[in-house]
Design a protein around this motif. Structure first.
Motif, short mmCIF file in Angstrom:
data_model
loop_
_atom_site.label_atom_id
_atom_site.label_comp_id
_atom_site.label_asym_id
_atom_site.label_seq_id
_atom_site.Cartn_x
_atom_site.Cartn_y
_atom_site.Cartn_z
N THR A 12 0.88 -1.17 0.00
CA THR A 12 0.00 0.00 0.00
C THR A 12 0.91 1.21 0.00
N TRP A 13 0.71 2.08 -0.99
CA TRP A 13 1.64 3.18 -1.18
C TRP A 13 0.92 4.38 -1.79
N THR A 14 1.63 5.49 -1.89
CA THR A 14 1.14 6.67 -2.57
C THR A 14 2.34 7.40 -3.16
N SER A 15 2.04 8.46 -3.89
CA SER A 15 3.12 9.29 -4.43
C SER A 15 3.04 10.66 -3.78
N THR A 16 4.19 11.30 -3.66
CA THR A 16 4.24 12.62 -3.04
C THR A 16 3.54 13.64 -3.92
N PRO A 55 -1.18 7.04 -8.60
CA PRO A 55 -2.60 7.33 -8.36
C PRO A 55 -3.04 8.54 -9.18
N ALA A 56 -4.33 8.62 -9.46
CA ALA A 56 -4.87 9.75 -10.23
C ALA A 56 -4.73 11.06 -9.46
N THR A 57 -4.73 10.98 -8.14
CA THR A 57 -4.55 12.14 -7.28
C THR A 57 -3.42 11.84 -6.30
N SER A 58 -2.40 12.70 -6.27
CA SER A 58 -1.28 12.44 -5.36
C SER A 58 -1.81 12.38 -3.93
N GLY A 59 -1.27 11.46 -3.17
CA GLY A 59 -1.72 11.27 -1.80
C GLY A 59 -2.76 10.19 -1.65
N ASP A 60 -3.45 9.81 -2.74
CA ASP A 60 -4.42 8.71 -2.67
C ASP A 60 -3.66 7.40 -2.52
N LEU A 61 -4.20 6.50 -1.71
CA LEU A 61 -3.56 5.21 -1.50
C LEU A 61 -3.80 4.27 -2.68
N VAL A 62 -2.76 3.51 -3.02
CA VAL A 62 -2.82 2.52 -4.08
C VAL A 62 -2.39 1.19 -3.46
#
Length: 109
Positions: A12-16, A55-62
Motif C-alpha cells: 500500500t503506497w502513494t506518491s508525493t 494514483p490519479a490524485t497524489s496522496g491517494d492510497l494505491v
C-alpha cells in the motif's frame, strides 16, 4: 498459519506529487534462521519486481500485489527480512517524484 507455500506482498503506497507514470518496485524476502549475522546477510531467498501505476490524485492510497515469491527452506515461526527497493533507474520507471510505502502485508498463496 503458514503451511510452507509461496508468499505475495501486498504493497500500500502513494506518491508525493506524481499523478502519472509508473514505478518499478522490487520486493526481496530473506529467511533469517537462528544464528544469522545481520552484518553479513545471506542472499535473498526470493524476489519479485512489480510495476505500479501512479494514483490519479497524489496522496491517494494505491494497493498492488507482487507475484508469488518462493523462499526456500522457510518454516513456520521463522523470521523474514523484507526489503522494498524502487528501481528508479529502470527504463520502465517513469514516475517523477517519491513513492511512499505506507504498509506491507505478506500473504501465503
Amino acid at each position: 498459519h503458514f503451511s510452507g507455500g509461496d508468499l505475495k506482498a501486498v504493497l500500500t503506497w502513494t506518491s508525493t506529487t506524481a499523478t502519472s507514470g509508473n514505478a518499478k518496485l522490487k520486493c526481496e524476502l530473506t529467511r533469517l534462521g537462528a544464528g544469522v549475522n545481520l552484518d553479513a546477510l545471506p542472499a535473498p531467498g526470493g524476489n519479485d519486481v512489480v510495476t505500479v501505476a501512479a494514483p490519479a490524485t497524489s496522496g491517494d492510497l494505491v494497493v498492488d500485489l507482487t507475484g508469488p515469491i518462493t523462499v526456500s527452506g522457510l518454516t513456520l515461526g521463522e523470521t523474514l527480512r523484507v526489503s522494498i527497493t524502487r528501481l528508479a533507474t529502470d527504463v520502465g520507471d517513469t514516475l517523477v517524484g517519491d513513492v511512499e510505502l505506507v504498509s506491507l502485508e505478506l500473504r501465503e498463496v
